[in-house]
Each structure stands twice: as C-alpha cells, then as structure tokens.
Scaffold this active site. Sequence first.
Site, mmCIF file in Angstrom:
data_model
loop_
_atom_site.group_PDB
_atom_site.id
_atom_site.type_symbol
_atom_site.label_atom_id
_atom_site.label_comp_id
_atom_site.label_asym_id
_atom_site.label_seq_id
_atom_site.Cartn_x
_atom_site.Cartn_y
_atom_site.Cartn_z
ATOM 1 N N GLU A 47 21.010 18.719 0.731
ATOM 2 C CA GLU A 47 20.347 19.241 -0.466
ATOM 3 C C GLU A 47 19.919 18.072 -1.348
ATOM 4 O O GLU A 47 20.620 17.665 -2.277
ATOM 5 C CB GLU A 47 21.269 20.202 -1.233
ATOM 6 N N ASP A 254 38.839 16.637 4.467
ATOM 7 C CA ASP A 254 38.717 17.897 5.188
ATOM 8 C C ASP A 254 37.815 18.808 4.357
ATOM 9 O O ASP A 254 38.226 19.355 3.343
ATOM 10 C CB ASP A 254 40.096 18.533 5.372
ATOM 11 N N HIS A 349 13.276 21.578 -7.108
ATOM 12 C CA HIS A 349 13.426 21.821 -5.677
ATOM 13 C C HIS A 349 12.090 21.678 -4.943
ATOM 14 O O HIS A 349 12.028 21.114 -3.848
ATOM 15 C CB HIS A 349 14.039 23.208 -5.436
#
Length: 363
Positions: A47, A254, A349
């Site tokens: 992203e 993790d 975006h």
Amino acid sequence: MTDTRATATHATATHATAGIPMRWVGPLRISGNVARTETRIPLATYESPLWPSVGRGAKVSMLTPEGIVATLVDERMTRSVLVEATDAQAAHSAAQLVQARIEDLREVVRGCSRYAQLLAVRHEINANLLFLRFEFSTGDASGHNMATLASDALLAHLLATVPGISYGSISGNYCTDKKASAVNGILGRGKNVVTELLVPRDVVHDVLHTTAAKVARLNLRKNLLGTLLAGGVRSANAHYANMLLGFYLATGQDAANIVEGSQGVTMAEDRDGDLYFACTLPNLIVGTVGNGKGLGFVETNLTRLGCREDRAPGDNARRLAVIAAAGVLCGELSLLAAQTNPGELMRAHVQLERDPKTAKVGA
C-alpha cells in the site's frame, strides 16, 4: 527516498522467495520512559500511500520539542492451558492450590529457561473446566515459544502435584493468541504502549491542513461511535493494522500478531486550537531475537533502529515496541487529518497507486 525490498527466503524443496516493497520513512522524534531518539522507520507494504502518510505524521513529530512521548505501561507474554476437573468445586479447589504454590511454579519456569520469568497466574472456571493463564516476562524475545515451553513444564508439574485434574490442552484460547478478544486488552499481552503528541495550532493548519476541532470531532464520530455501532472489540482506531503490519514485516515479527496488536484506542482533543493526539496499544507483540531475526534485511533494519545494542535483557525489545507505537501514531494522525477534508484520501490513492492518465475515482 529509495525503495528497497524486504525479502524472506526459506530453504525448502521448492526454495520460494517472497519480496515486499519496503521504504524508510521519517525521521520521527520520540521521547518517554524507554527511548529518546530521532529515527526513520522501515515499512514493508504493497500500500504505497502508507509511506507518505506516515511520513507526514513523522514530520509533525519533528516540529514539536518532545515529539511523540511513548510510555511503556506494561509487558508480558501469556499462554493459557486447559485442565479438566470432576466438577466446578474441584476446579475451584485446584485454582486455589495453584495460586498458593506460585513460588514453586516460578522455580519450575526457572528450570526450563534462562530468560522467562513467571509473573502471575490467572484463571477462569467454566463448568468443570479450569483455564489457567500464565503470564511471563521473556526478555528480548516476543516470547511465544518461550511461554509455550514454560507452560508445558508447568502443566506437567500441575498434573503430577494437584489432585483432581486431568489434561485438557496445552492451549486453552484464554491467552489469547492471534485472535480478537477482550481479555488481552484487559489483562495485557505483549507490550502496552501509550503514545502522545501535542501538535501546535499552526502545525495542524500548515502540515495537516485541518483544525484540532475537526480531528477531535471526526475521532469521536468515526473511531469511537462508528466502532461501537460496528461491534468492535476493545478497539477504536482508524487503521493501526496498516502501520503494524508494515513494521512487523520489516523487522522480522510474526505478522499474525497484528490481529490483537491492532486493537487499541485513539484519543483526540482540541486544546485551545492545539491538537492533543494519543494512541493506546495494549497488545504490541515484538521481539529482537528469535524466529525471523536471522534474515539479512531484518538484521540490517534492527541495527539501523538501534535495537542491536548491548543493553540489559529486554531493553532492545522495549525500544522496538515504542518505535513501532510511534509509527502507528504517525499514520493514524495523518489519515484522520486527511479524512476531515472531502476527497483528500482518494486523491492521494489515485496519485500514488494508479496511472494518473487513466485513473478514475470509483473505477
């Protein structure tokens, strides 16, 4: 800024390699009870708008004297085991006996680990089932395996010394590991970090292009009320998971821990035109040693973050936790500011993720 690639290689029969775009953003300024530093942070993500968004929040932090004040409130790793009793009364008696023998249990833990220490034992009884939640300190490791190893030894010890109980499971889901729940926010799992930033009125206007009143109002309506209506679990934020995942992947964590890690609460107040902004993250699970830390890019990133220094056990992981939490605040602040202005989020975006010649909003 130059893009790099976070690459994880695992030697298997097929020898697959996964690469994720990574960029260092910042610098951001941090103070508080763990670290006082100015550092860039690595974010591995697909992203791409996340990088400039976090970068804008980082810029804001550099324009305030103390920057982001990060307070480490608590730290512990947990594992719950499940045992079965004949009935609820027997389960209650067993729970009382476990609490009475806490020092014996600490000795058991010391016998199976150099770094793990048993902090506390909590319990929950349902019918004839007894859930025991062991809480440990685990040094610089995130502590999953260390806690499980210690819990396995504790469970064996209890089955041999506490009458009226039998084996149920090494994991009873009362931990709670990688699942959204209330218990972790209440009792704690991982690092509990609160980050705060007081943004002067002119910085709110010139850098964030909004006002403190608008951000505070949006936070109340979106993060608090909107999440309440959606049925969120001990969580009221816009997108903690975005920053955490990018940071976790870049530093060998993790990544599944963002499930509970992204549960947290954002606060915003208008203080006479200045913006008080805070993010509380009660379940940050990070470590600087253990699985995933031997990869070359992880070693490089941890070293650059100052988390490979010769410090007391646990101090490097604490530093990593407050840096992660500060990065979360930067991205959260920037996004909420953008969402106070119609169209700003989508324009970013479109500009950063699509071909500007062909991009169409809503396509």
